[in-house]
Write a protein that holds these residues in place. Structure first.
Motif, short mmCIF file in Angstrom:
data_model
loop_
_atom_site.label_atom_id
_atom_site.label_comp_id
_atom_site.label_asym_id
_atom_site.label_seq_id
_atom_site.Cartn_x
_atom_site.Cartn_y
_atom_site.Cartn_z
N ALA A 1 46.48 45.14 39.14
CA ALA A 1 46.71 45.84 40.41
C ALA A 1 46.21 44.93 41.52
O ALA A 1 45.36 44.05 41.30
CB ALA A 1 45.99 47.18 40.45
N PHE A 2 46.75 45.15 42.73
CA PHE A 2 46.30 44.43 43.92
C PHE A 2 45.85 45.44 44.96
O PHE A 2 46.56 46.41 45.24
CB PHE A 2 47.42 43.58 44.52
CG PHE A 2 47.89 42.44 43.65
CD1 PHE A 2 47.02 41.44 43.27
CD2 PHE A 2 49.21 42.37 43.25
CE1 PHE A 2 47.46 40.38 42.47
CE2 PHE A 2 49.66 41.33 42.46
CZ PHE A 2 48.78 40.33 42.07
N LEU A 3 44.67 45.20 45.52
CA LEU A 3 44.19 45.98 46.66
C LEU A 3 43.91 45.00 47.79
O LEU A 3 42.97 44.19 47.72
CB LEU A 3 42.92 46.76 46.30
CG LEU A 3 42.22 47.49 47.44
CD1 LEU A 3 43.17 48.41 48.19
CD2 LEU A 3 41.02 48.28 46.92
N CYS A 4 44.75 45.02 48.81
CA CYS A 4 44.66 44.08 49.92
C CYS A 4 44.06 44.78 51.13
O CYS A 4 44.50 45.87 51.51
CB CYS A 4 46.04 43.53 50.27
SG CYS A 4 46.94 42.83 48.86
N VAL A 5 43.08 44.14 51.74
CA VAL A 5 42.40 44.72 52.90
C VAL A 5 42.52 43.74 54.07
O VAL A 5 42.02 42.62 54.01
CB VAL A 5 40.91 44.99 52.60
CG1 VAL A 5 40.24 45.65 53.81
CG2 VAL A 5 40.75 45.86 51.36
N GLY A 6 43.21 44.17 55.12
CA GLY A 6 43.33 43.34 56.31
C GLY A 6 44.01 42.02 56.07
O GLY A 6 43.75 41.04 56.77
N PHE A 7 44.91 41.98 55.10
CA PHE A 7 45.59 40.73 54.73
C PHE A 7 47.01 40.76 55.30
O PHE A 7 47.76 41.71 55.07
CB PHE A 7 45.63 40.60 53.20
CG PHE A 7 46.28 39.33 52.72
CD1 PHE A 7 45.71 38.10 53.01
CD2 PHE A 7 47.45 39.36 51.97
CE1 PHE A 7 46.30 36.92 52.56
CE2 PHE A 7 48.05 38.20 51.51
CZ PHE A 7 47.47 36.97 51.82
N GLY A 8 47.36 39.70 56.05
CA GLY A 8 48.61 39.70 56.78
C GLY A 8 49.82 39.16 56.04
O GLY A 8 50.92 39.17 56.56
#
Length: 340
Positions: free
Chosen positions: A250-257
């Motif tokens: 799984a991927f959890l992206c935070v503030g990634f553009g």
């Protein structure tokens, strides 16, 4: 889709021991400058010397003034070596000033790290390792680990003057058991990475650039990214990031553009292999982030951004977004409440 359905998607991602992908938006709550602030800082302080530097810097300034973001403005520009060093040093100083302030607030116990809560929650399971892949130079992830009594490894052995970890990772044990560790893959370098005159890489917890032949090891957006990433310690960091991205559940992206031309293709490759949960949270989702979710992430995606006093949620059934009034699901604090 109702709030229960949104929560279920988020919880499925969270329960899959996601690889965390942190962009500059993950550091913004700690008053770290984002790419726009860095762009304006460079415009204000970088002084070109001589015709060659002036011509090259004028091209960059014109791109800035035309509204191009930092990465795009610097990509493809061939800059003189001395001008490149000025940009690297000023980038370091800009990010470091804010990072130093965070460090002292953390030292006094007054800084709250939502990332620490997120990491601690991920370790309330059988997980032995959590991987963070980040383009950030700052040490927010490291401070977050320290604030919640978690070990971290960022490619160097512990100490004040740290040498590279190499291919044999350092492990710590307590009571005969291997301690849980956060592996931080800093693919663009770190504020505490430096290159000596002999070309060797070291890490040291500095808050001022020393006099002498020590150069910050950070890859500034755009122009020298691919040139430097063939060298250590970038190569090892990228290889570690690649392994974690290629094997993610799984991927959890935070503030990634999703403007990084290395991380996004690796995520895309994994999404094509497996219909895995992908969650992206940010104050404002970039066009690139929305495009990745809608066109490349498969059917189990969740995108959340701020919308007025509530949140706008993007899922496969509502690719144009669904407004949720008076609910903060987009911040790290709000997301943690949604999944725990």
């Amino acid at each position: 889709m109702d709030i229960d359905g949104i929560a279920k998607l988020a919880q499925t991602c969270f329960a899959s021991n996601p690889v965390l992908v942190l962009g500059s938006g993950a550091s913004a709550p700690h008053q770290l400058p984002g790419m726009d602030a860095l762009k304006y800082h460079l415009m204000a302080v970088v002084a070109a010397d001589g015709p060659e530097e002036e011509t090259a810097w004028d091209q960059v300034r014109q791109a800035f003034e035309a509204g191009e973001h930092l990465e795009k403005a610097l990509t493809g520009k061939v800059l003189p070596t001395r001008l490149t060093k000025k940009i690297v040093d000023e980038t370091w100083r800009c990010i470091n000033a804010a990072d130093k302030a965070v460090f002292f607030r953390a030292l006094c116990g007054t800084e709250v790290f939502p990332l620490a809560t997120l990491l601690a929650s991920l370790f309330r399971s059988s997980n032995k390792t959590v991987d963070i892949v980040t383009t950030n130079y700052d040490r927010i992830a490291e401070y977050a680990c320290n604030s919640t009594d978690l070990l971290f490894s960022a490619g160097f052995i512990p100490g004040y003057i740290q040498l590279r970890e190499g291919g044999d990772p350092v492990h710590f044990h307590r009571g005969g058991k291997q301690m849980r560790t956060v592996r931080i893959w800093k693919v663009h370098g770190s504020l505490d990475w430096f290159e000596r005159a002999d070309g060797s890489a070291i890490s040291a917890p500095l808050f001022d650039l020393p006099d002498g032949p020590i150069t910050p090891l950070i890859v500034t957006p755009g122009f020298n990214k691919f040139e430097r990433t063939h060298d250590e310690p970038f190569r090892s960091a990228i290889q570690g990031a690649d392994r974690s991205l290629e094997n993610a559940d799984a991927f959890l992206c935070v503030g990634f553009g999703f403007r990084d031309t290395h991380i996004e293709p690796k995520m895309l490759g994994r999404c094509r292999q497996k219909n895995l949960p992908v969650t992206v949270i940010a104050r404002s989702l970039t066009d690139e982030a929305l495009g990745f979710l809608r066109d490349k992430a498969g059917a189990r995606y969740l995108g959340i951004e701020k919308s007025g006093t509530g949140s706008r949620v993007y899922v496969a059934e509502h690719p144009g977004g669904l407004f949720i009034a008076d609910k903060d699901f987009w911040s790290m604090d709000g997301f943690i409440k949604l999944v725990t």
